[in-house]
Design a protein around this motif. Structure first.
Motif, mmCIF file in Angstrom:
data_model
loop_
_atom_site.group_PDB
_atom_site.id
_atom_site.type_symbol
_atom_site.label_atom_id
_atom_site.label_comp_id
_atom_site.label_asym_id
_atom_site.label_seq_id
_atom_site.Cartn_x
_atom_site.Cartn_y
_atom_site.Cartn_z
ATOM 1 N N LEU A 4 0.561 -0.862 -0.130
ATOM 2 C CA LEU A 4 0.141 0.105 0.190
ATOM 3 C C LEU A 4 0.558 1.183 0.085
ATOM 4 N N VAL A 5 2.086 1.470 0.697
ATOM 5 C CA VAL A 5 2.897 2.611 0.695
ATOM 6 C C VAL A 5 4.660 2.577 0.063
ATOM 7 N N PHE A 6 5.122 1.528 0.930
ATOM 8 C CA PHE A 6 5.993 1.238 0.368
ATOM 9 C C PHE A 6 6.592 1.183 -1.166
ATOM 10 N N ARG A 7 6.024 -0.073 -1.996
ATOM 11 C CA ARG A 7 6.580 -0.064 -3.066
ATOM 12 C C ARG A 7 5.954 1.153 -3.909
ATOM 13 N N PRO A 8 4.668 1.293 -4.087
ATOM 14 C CA PRO A 8 4.439 2.861 -5.061
ATOM 15 C C PRO A 8 5.247 4.039 -4.666
ATOM 16 N N LEU A 9 5.422 3.425 -3.033
ATOM 17 C CA LEU A 9 6.648 4.773 -3.563
ATOM 18 C C LEU A 9 8.237 4.914 -3.528
ATOM 19 N N MET A 10 8.433 3.488 -3.405
ATOM 20 C CA MET A 10 9.920 3.116 -4.006
ATOM 21 C C MET A 10 9.386 2.877 -6.078
ATOM 22 N N GLY A 11 8.849 3.380 -6.528
ATOM 23 C CA GLY A 11 8.944 3.294 -7.842
ATOM 24 C C GLY A 11 7.986 4.428 -8.331
ATOM 25 N N TRP A 12 7.513 5.177 -7.748
ATOM 26 C CA TRP A 12 7.706 6.689 -7.881
ATOM 27 C C TRP A 12 9.063 7.526 -7.377
#
Length: 245
Positions: A133-141
């Motif tokens: 929910l949080v970390f993976r989308p942030l890493m992609g961005w």
């Protein structure tokens, strides 16, 4: 690989390789890392390295990794692959692997610089949910934003430090516009906020939206990645210089 980022960078292949393979250059443009240092290794072995990221003013999470590269391939492309792990108990990222590919554009205009990587989170079910929910989308961005910052550096000579300043100033201006609307014209505040959100960034400001974020059907990890074997965290030794490949 779960995360895929691709950018077209109109620069010389050797320059792109140097800016991504040399730790002193890499840590300047990559938002994900505050430190990258090579560790001693035997001749002919994959290069070992240490990395660190400051997640809070008082907290730095570190890990180690191993990498190898192919600088000369028959098809004119280059590849760098790595495995990494962090033994830090507060690091959500436990271990993972990834690769960089450097593909000269078919029309001769620059290089397709792309990455694919995945990792295993710790903290059990809570960690998996937090990651999804949080970390993976942030890493992609963060990866895409960093790729565009690198592009601005190589194409337009805008240093990573200047690019970060541009981003901070532009964000501040947008927030001030929204705040002014809320204070003085509240009836249109929502419309102003939506406009600020939808307006594209200035050409001199890095933007994750300029990168391709969906892997093509033909994308696959390079064979060199399998040759690195499993990653076992190792305590850092003394600092040295070298190259990923």
């Amino acid at each position: 690989m779960s995360l895929y980022i691709e950018a077209r960078i109109r620069a010389d292949l050797d320059d792109l390789w140097a800016h991504t393979q040399e730790p002193a250059q890499h840590r300047r443009w990559d938002l994900r890392f505050g430190e990258i240092d090579y560790l001693p290794c035997e001749e002919g072995e994959p290069q070992r390295f240490r990395y660190a990221t400051r997640v809070l003013p008082f907290l730095t999470v570190a890990g180690t990794g191993v990498s190898a590269g192919e600088k000369r391939r028959p098809d004119g492309t280059r590849t760098s692959a790595l495995r990494f792990a962090s033994p830090h108990p507060l690091s959500l990222l436990e271990e993972g692997s990834g690769y960089w590919r450097y593909v000269p554009a078919e029309d001769g205009d620059g290089v397709r610089f792309l990455t694919g990587y995945d990792y295993r989170p710790r903290w059990g079910r809570f960690g998996r949910i937090t990651d999804r929910l949080v970390f993976r989308p942030l890493m992609g961005w963060a990866t895409a934003w960093s790729f565009d910052r690198l592009r601005l550096w190589l194409e337009r000579g805008i240093t990573p430090e200047r690019a970060l300043l541009h981003a901070a100033v532009e964000l501040a201006v947008r927030l001030l516009c929204v705040a002014a609307a809320v204070l003085f014209v509240p009836m249109v505040a929502l419309a102003v906020a939506a406009t600020m959100l939808m307006l594209p960034p200035l050409p001199t400001t890095p933007a994750a939206r300029r990168c391709l974020r969906k892997a093509p059907a033909r994308a696959r990890a390079p064979r060199i990645l399998a040759g690195l074997g499993p990653m076992t965290p190792r305590a850092p030794r003394t600092r040295t210089e070298g190259q990923y490949s």
